[in-house]
Design a protein around this motif. Structure first.
Motif, PDB file in Angstrom:
ATOM      1  N   TRP A   1       0.874  -1.382   0.035  1.00 22.17           N
ATOM      2  CA  TRP A   1      -0.024  -0.115   0.062  1.00 22.17           C
ATOM      3  C   TRP A   1       0.979   1.267  -0.055  1.00 22.17           C
ATOM      4  N   ALA A   2       2.023   1.219   0.785  1.00 24.54           N
ATOM      5  CA  ALA A   2       2.869   2.513   0.929  1.00 24.54           C
ATOM      6  C   ALA A   2       3.724   2.819  -0.335  1.00 24.54           C
ATOM      7  N   LYS A   3       4.018   1.618  -1.123  1.00 25.08           N
ATOM      8  CA  LYS A   3       4.703   1.783  -2.366  1.00 25.08           C
ATOM      9  C   LYS A   3       3.676   2.332  -3.296  1.00 25.08           C
ATOM     10  N   PHE A   4       2.294   1.632  -3.381  1.00 26.14           N
ATOM     11  CA  PHE A   4       1.142   2.251  -4.344  1.00 26.14           C
ATOM     12  C   PHE A   4       1.125   3.783  -4.165  1.00 26.14           C
TER      13      PHE A   4
ATOM     14  N   THR B   1       2.114   6.435  -7.001  1.00 26.08           N
ATOM     15  CA  THR B   1       0.706   7.184  -7.627  1.00 26.08           C
ATOM     16  C   THR B   1       0.546   8.530  -7.208  1.00 26.08           C
ATOM     17  N   LEU B   2       1.458   9.299  -6.398  1.00 23.29           N
ATOM     18  CA  LEU B   2       1.245  10.413  -5.963  1.00 23.29           C
ATOM     19  C   LEU B   2       1.216  11.448  -7.016  1.00 23.29           C
TER      20      LEU B   2
ATOM     21  N   LEU C   1      -5.050  13.980 -10.806  1.00 22.02           N
ATOM     22  CA  LEU C   1      -6.506  13.799 -10.651  1.00 22.02           C
ATOM     23  C   LEU C   1      -7.189  14.952  -9.789  1.00 22.02           C
ATOM     24  N   ALA C   2      -6.559  15.193  -8.709  1.00 24.11           N
ATOM     25  CA  ALA C   2      -6.981  16.348  -7.814  1.00 24.11           C
ATOM     26  C   ALA C   2      -7.096  17.784  -8.373  1.00 24.11           C
TER      27      ALA C   2
ATOM     28  N   LYS D   1      -3.160   0.642 -12.014  1.00 20.54           N
ATOM     29  CA  LYS D   1      -1.861   0.381 -11.015  1.00 20.54           C
ATOM     30  C   LYS D   1      -2.207  -0.204  -9.741  1.00 20.54           C
ATOM     31  N   ALA D   2      -3.345  -0.177  -9.256  1.00 18.21           N
ATOM     32  CA  ALA D   2      -3.742  -0.783  -8.033  1.00 18.21           C
ATOM     33  C   ALA D   2      -3.631  -2.137  -7.988  1.00 18.21           C
TER      34      ALA D   2
END
Length: 119
Positions: free
Chosen positions: A50-53, A57-58, A64-65, A102-103
């Motif tokens: 999860w942390a790597k994802f 994807t930052l 997206l934001a 990516k998830a």
């Protein structure tokens, strides 16, 4: 007459208290997780994956934001440009699809983006 009025007021008070309690519980469900955003599964997730994802994807999530903010700005205009709104919506859909992809590649149980259940 006075006894009937007192009974009616007591019954109405009980009804208001019960309705208020129900409304407060239902409203808290909305505050605790309803709304637009990642509708990930509640399955256990490897915290390192999860942390790597999140790190990987930052930039995608920031784009997206930014597109969501741009869309809100376009809608707020007195004369919204419908063609530009449609274009930004397509870009947002593409970014969401890429994020979901990516998830999946990261082995995370992605439910996608949308209106999810509280959790």
């Amino acid at each position: 007459m006075r006894k009937k009025l007192g009974t009616t007021l007591i019954a109405l008070s009980i009804l208001v208290l019960a309705a208020g309690t129900t409304w407060a519980w239902w409203g808290s469900a909305y505050c605790l997780g309803w709304g637009y955003g990642p509708a990930w599964s509640q399955a256990p997730v490897n915290s390192q994956a999860w942390a790597k994802f999140q790190r990987d994807t930052l930039e995608l999530r920031q784009k997206l934001a930014a597109k969501n903010q741009e869309l809100a700005t376009l809608y707020a205009q007195p004369q919204p440009d419908q063609a530009r709104i449609a274009s930004v919506n397509q870009e947002i859909a593409g970014l969401r699809a890429e994020l979901i992809k990516k998830a999946g590649e990261a082995g995370l149980p992605a439910g996608g983006y949308g209106y999810g259940w509280p959790g």
